[in-house]
Design a protein around this motif. Structure first.
Motif: not given
Ligand SMILES: *[C@@H]1O[C@H](CO)[C@@H](O)[C@H](O)[C@H]1NC(C)=O
Length: 217
Positions: A66-68, A75-77, A96, A98, A165
């Motif tokens: 995910g983009n932090t 970052g949440v996927v 996911r 991160d 993660t």
């Protein structure tokens, strides 16, 4: 009168039991969501079962972090029904997370699901608060799992020296993510007096906090 009261109590117990249930049980093996149709009371309508393929049950998005690059460094996927239609009606979902160094999933709840997090890498100070305000929290590290009971406020903070993660699973196809601070200060529509009184803030501080949330989206 007493009889009416016990009947009422019985009815109340029944209603509470229904409310406490997780997602409804499926009535078929699977029901891959047809996302082109509108959400109904119990999820999305199924796509034609004979058209289901192996790929409907596979989800590849968690391969990528995910983009932090955001104010909280997380970052949440998500892998809920809208991203992963194969889990429609099955009462589960995945995501996911991160974390940049110091990254925080701010206190939030999932109104429709309990959660389990598995730490893939890193060290997270993770915890939740019960309705009687007891805190259950500690640093969890690689390979450890922690659960967060349905609806309770919880968080995870990366306290390690490198990125972290985690993989979370939730027992709803659509758990809902409600971030406490964003919901209260970021919505903009709550009467100022409510926030001032709830958090013992003066008007200026309250407006300042609101404006930070407004500008960070
Ligand atoms: C991550 O998010 C930031 C801020 O929204 C954006 O500028 C950047 O392009 C994104 N990076 C990737 C790899 O998507």
């Amino acid at each position: 009168m007493a009889l009416n009261a016990s009947l009422l109590l019985l009815l109340l117990c029944y209603v509470l039991a229904i409310v406490n249930a997780a997602d409804p049980d499926p009535l078929q093996d699977f029901c891959v969501a047809d996302l082109s149709k509108d959400l109904t009371i119990n999820g999305f309508p199924c796509k034609d079962a004979s058209a289901a393929t192996t790929e409907d049950f596979i989800f590849a998005a968690l391969k990528n972090p995910g983009n932090t690059s955001n104010p909280f460094g997380v970052g949440v996927v998500p892998g809920s029904v809208r991203e992963y239609p194969g889990l429609n009606t099955l009462g589960i979902s995945i995501a996911r997370l991160d974390f940049a160094v110091g990254g925080l999933t701010t206190p939030h709840t999932h109104p429709r699901a309990s959660e389990i997090i598995y730490v893939v890498t890193g060290s997270l100070y993770a915890g939740f608060v019960s309705t009687d305000n007891r805190v259950f929290a500690r640093v969890i590290t690689e390979g450890e799992v922690m659960m967060f009971p349905r609806g309770l406020i919880h968080w995870q903070l990366n306290v390690g020296k490198s990125t972290a993660t985690g993989i979370v699973t939730l027992n709803s196809q659509s758990p809902g993510f409600q971030f406490v601070a964003n919901s209260l200060f970021g919505s903009g529509d709550i009467l100022d007096e409510v926030l001032v009184k709830s958090f013992f803030l003066d008007e200026n501080t309250m407006r300042e906090i609101k404006s930070i949330f407004a500008s960070s989206g």
